[in-house]
Design a protein around this motif. Structure first.
Motif, short mmCIF file in Angstrom:
data_model
loop_
_atom_site.label_atom_id
_atom_site.label_comp_id
_atom_site.label_asym_id
_atom_site.label_seq_id
_atom_site.Cartn_x
_atom_site.Cartn_y
_atom_site.Cartn_z
N LYS A 46 32.39 33.44 44.68
CA LYS A 46 31.60 32.22 44.70
C LYS A 46 32.37 31.14 45.45
CE LYS A 46 28.82 33.03 40.71
NZ LYS A 46 28.00 32.44 39.72
N ALA A 47 31.63 30.35 46.19
CA ALA A 47 32.25 29.23 46.90
C ALA A 47 32.61 28.14 45.90
CB ALA A 47 31.29 28.68 47.94
N THR A 48 33.75 27.52 46.12
CA THR A 48 34.16 26.38 45.31
C THR A 48 34.27 25.17 46.22
OG1 THR A 48 36.52 26.83 45.63
CG2 THR A 48 35.46 27.87 43.73
N LYS A 49 34.64 24.06 45.63
CA LYS A 49 34.73 22.83 46.40
C LYS A 49 35.73 22.96 47.55
CE LYS A 49 35.73 17.94 45.87
NZ LYS A 49 36.15 16.89 44.94
N ASN A 50 36.85 23.64 47.32
CA ASN A 50 37.91 23.74 48.32
C ASN A 50 37.99 25.10 49.02
OD1 ASN A 50 38.79 21.10 47.75
ND2 ASN A 50 39.96 21.84 46.01
N ASN A 51 37.26 26.08 48.53
CA ASN A 51 37.35 27.42 49.11
C ASN A 51 35.97 28.00 49.40
OD1 ASN A 51 40.22 27.76 48.96
ND2 ASN A 51 40.00 27.98 46.75
N PRO A 52 35.71 28.39 50.64
CA PRO A 52 34.45 29.06 50.95
C PRO A 52 34.48 30.49 50.38
CG PRO A 52 35.85 28.96 52.90
CD PRO A 52 36.56 28.21 51.81
N PRO A 53 33.33 31.16 50.32
CA PRO A 53 33.33 32.52 49.77
C PRO A 53 34.16 33.48 50.63
CG PRO A 53 31.20 31.99 50.71
CD PRO A 53 32.01 30.74 50.75
N ARG A 54 34.75 34.46 49.96
CA ARG A 54 35.52 35.51 50.61
C ARG A 54 35.05 36.84 50.04
NH1 ARG A 54 39.01 31.67 48.99
NH2 ARG A 54 39.67 32.86 47.20
N PHE A 55 35.43 37.93 50.70
CA PHE A 55 35.11 39.25 50.17
C PHE A 55 35.94 39.49 48.91
CE2 PHE A 55 33.72 39.86 54.56
CZ PHE A 55 32.50 40.46 54.34
N ARG A 56 35.34 40.11 47.93
CA ARG A 56 36.02 40.37 46.65
C ARG A 56 37.15 41.38 46.84
NH1 ARG A 56 33.15 38.24 42.53
NH2 ARG A 56 30.97 37.82 42.95
N ARG A 57 38.27 41.08 46.23
CA ARG A 57 39.39 42.02 46.25
C ARG A 57 39.46 42.80 44.94
NH1 ARG A 57 44.91 40.29 48.63
NH2 ARG A 57 45.03 42.53 48.36
N ARG A 58 38.81 42.29 43.93
CA ARG A 58 38.85 42.95 42.63
C ARG A 58 37.90 44.14 42.65
NH1 ARG A 58 36.03 42.03 37.93
NH2 ARG A 58 37.10 42.81 36.09
N THR A 59 38.45 45.33 42.52
CA THR A 59 37.65 46.55 42.60
C THR A 59 37.76 47.40 41.34
OG1 THR A 59 39.49 47.70 43.66
CG2 THR A 59 37.87 46.67 45.11
N ALA A 60 38.36 46.85 40.29
CA ALA A 60 38.64 47.63 39.08
C ALA A 60 37.39 48.19 38.41
CB ALA A 60 39.42 46.77 38.09
N SER A 61 36.29 47.50 38.51
CA SER A 61 35.07 47.96 37.83
C SER A 61 34.16 48.81 38.72
CB SER A 61 34.29 46.75 37.30
OG SER A 61 33.87 45.95 38.39
N MET A 62 34.54 49.02 39.97
CA MET A 62 33.69 49.78 40.89
C MET A 62 33.86 51.28 40.71
SD MET A 62 33.96 47.77 44.49
CE MET A 62 33.50 46.09 44.69
N LYS A 63 32.73 51.98 40.79
CA LYS A 63 32.74 53.44 40.77
C LYS A 63 32.94 53.95 42.19
CE LYS A 63 29.71 53.81 36.79
NZ LYS A 63 29.33 52.50 36.39
N THR A 64 33.13 55.26 42.34
CA THR A 64 33.43 55.86 43.64
C THR A 64 32.35 55.54 44.67
OG1 THR A 64 34.64 57.63 42.54
CG2 THR A 64 33.99 58.00 44.81
#
Length: 188
Positions: A46-64
């Motif tokens: 999600k975009a915040t006041k100081n940071n535009p959106p980026r691709f998610r690095r958190r992949t712990a919950s993703m299936k194959t």
């Protein structure tokens, strides 16, 4: 590759792609306008006041299957944006960097659909950049050049001579080059 290794690999790829994303935001924001901003809305942070959106690095919950799909998306982004960064560099080296956003937009709308089977992208960039540079040297305005290029795209693209009938011919690219360069006058 185990699931854990794949997650780690995709997370590292996302970090690499985020670096490319930051460079693209600085150099070619017009390339992110529609398609990639929409992708970031769905797959990014999600975009915040100081940071535009980026691709998610958190992949712990993703299936194959999710990891494979996300990895494919990241690779497509990486290839497409790196290609656009190289194009901008080519236009800048040709001395027409200020016109890159206009030509890039025209290219994304028309070139990908109408000229891609007929000629190499390098030739397209070289001929268009040379013509633009020579026209600028002759004192023509950016707006006039952009309008002339757009008209040539409509007239000679596979779109069908502006009628939308899809009956372009093999020499459409040649006709496009002839028109923007006034029969080669601006290519010499």
């Amino acid at each position: 590759m185990t699931l854990r290794e794949r997650r780690k690999s995709v997370s590292a790829l996302a970090g690499e792609v985020n670096a490319i994303l930051e460079k693209a935001r600085a150099e070619i924001p017009e390339s992110l306008k529609n398609k990639w901003n929409a992708v970031l809305y769905h797959y990014g942070t999600k975009a915040t006041k100081n940071n535009p959106p980026r691709f998610r690095r958190r992949t712990a919950s993703m299936k194959t299957s999710q990891l494979k799909s996300y990895e494919s998306l990241l690779n497509i982004f990486k290839q497409e944006i790196e290609k656009k960064l190289e194009e901008k560099k080519a236009y800048t080296q040709a001395g027409v960097g200020a016109l890159y956003p206009i030509v890039s937009e025209l290219q994304s709308i028309f070139y990908d659909y109408f000229y891609w089977k007929q000629t190499s992208e390098g030739l397209f960039v070289k001929r268009t950049a040379t013509t633009i540079r020579k026209r600028l040297d002759k004192g023509q305005s950016y707006e006039d050049i952009a309008r002339m290029i757009e008209n040539a795209f409509y007239r000679y693209g596979k779109y069908g001579n502006g009628a939308g009938d899809g009956r372009g011919t093999k020499d459409d690219f040649s006709k496009y080059v002839e028109e923007i360069s006034e029969n080669g006058r601006y290519l010499i």
